[in-house]
Design an enzyme around this catalytic site. Sequence first.
Site: not given
Length: 583
Positions: A69, A197, A206, A226, A248, A250-251, A253-254, A275, A365, A367, A398, A493-494
Amino acid sequence: MTSNKVVLQWLDEMVALTKPDKVVWIDGSEEQLNELRKEALATGELIELNQDKLPGCYLHRAAENDVARVEDRTFICTPTREEAGPTNNWMDPTEMYDKLTKLFDGSMKGRTMYVIPFLMGPLGSPFSKVGIELTDSIYVVLNMAIMTRVGKAVMDQLGDSEDFVKGLHSKKDIDPENRYIVHFPQDNTIWSINSGYGGNVLLSKKCFALRIASYQGKKEGWMAEHMLILGLENPQGEVKYIAAAFPSACGKTNLAMLIPPEELKGYKVWTVGDDIAWLRIGEDGRLWAINPEAGFFGVAPGTSSKTNPNALATIQKNTIFTNVLLTPEGTVWWEGLDGEPPREGIDWRGNPWTPESGVKGAHPNSRFTAPARQCPCISPHWEDPQGVPISAIIFGGRRAKTAPLVYEAFNWQHGVFVGATMASETTAAAAGAVGVVRRDPMAMIPFCGYNMADYFRHWLEMGRKIPNPPKIFHVNWFRTDENGKFIWPGFGDNLRVLNWIIERCEGKADAVETPIGYLPVPDAINIEGLDIGEDTMKELLKVDKKVWLEDVSAQKEFFKQFGDRLPQEIIDELKALEKRLSE
Ligand code: O2Y
Ligand code: MN
């Protein structure tokens, strides 16, 4: 496909401007998408991957100058500069239309214009919204067909209504000097030119679902955020939903696809979205969320069976990979994937590559675009028309030293302040110095379609209107020790922290009041099976008043840019925090 006069007139105008050789409506059928895939394979826009190992998967390489972006070329063109606010690029709408009209003039000569009707939100949901993207890129069509619901059914849902977002995109010459991603919120219009892109050209994401939708939400009394949305199921089978905003790296999607650790086997995380969340007040007085998207546009590097096995399972079929490494077997690879790197391959630029090449195989980046329905932990309620009820909102960042592992805001107004002061330290993944604090309120700095001071006011007003609001929390998975080593294990563990959050929402867990909010009592977070002692837990939950007072100074500095427009409530919260920290 439609007799909607407003749609047809707008289409005529855009065709007259861009002058394509041909206009093709995307009907959403698999036959049509297949024809387009064949065409893209013939021109090299797509590369077919090994169909035995990765059925329905393709690779696309973007231009080297077009891999992310472009915030410096993204504009919010409201009638006045003040409406866009100090955190957005602004230009007078008439001036911008003039400028872009010259650039779009004849930009599709010799090309086909694809007309993509798309729906944000589940079909038939009263919360869904229609957009139409006109584009000269097959890559865009195929990605939009994964990320949104496209085709005839969308035009049927629109009927004769004028309520749709008008998106115009042309790759033109992929010229970075003339690249513009422009939003006209008052006109429900997005124009994007000279990029091919991701976030620059998939106008649903977005551009619509955050920038235009945040403006619509302010006008119509709802919120476009967001945020990931997840459901946390306890061993008794009860599910509570959480929406969470992180900058971004910071995980996000995880977290949305978290797998519980061994000790918490009876729990399960369900993904609703990774997202974006659209949030509305339900008839029952709670806040309800839908995921307006239908797919994931996730970062490939770092995705592995350790960090996110569910994402890996999701992308084994029907996925478009962008800017990753191509292996000799016709599969894909990126830095951070499991196992040894391949001995050779073709890198994201299209050059021969070996691990000794000294360059990355995949762009940082790079994807994957994959259908959400393929995710093994997709929630059975992810397409419920009314959405899911939100019990907790989480903000995160973070921070090596400042923020504790978790804390709870005193109330909604304080929670809005916690979101408005969100910040994150830069990582090596971003350009520039590492460890620099970036303020990113609600992770919306690049995505708010109007003045952020007014956005804070909208949050405060929503709080006054929600009879039964979610509780608001802040988390930080990235606290470090004196050697700069992370002291919280993170990943699965989060869930231990999410559990405390849900227990707080249910009035079950104990907390101590501190100057920044409510923190867990020492043994409130289950650390069974972790190599974490009492001292480490203390460190994770420490609130260092001196460090926090320094942060308050930085917060004041950040808020200055909003001048008199900053809501009094935010100033009051800042003063109250300073006072509590100084006592
Ligand atoms: O670089 C891009 O175009 C993609 S940015 C993106 C994609 C998916 C989810 N979030 C983001 C983001 O920048 O927040
Ligand atoms: Mn995002």
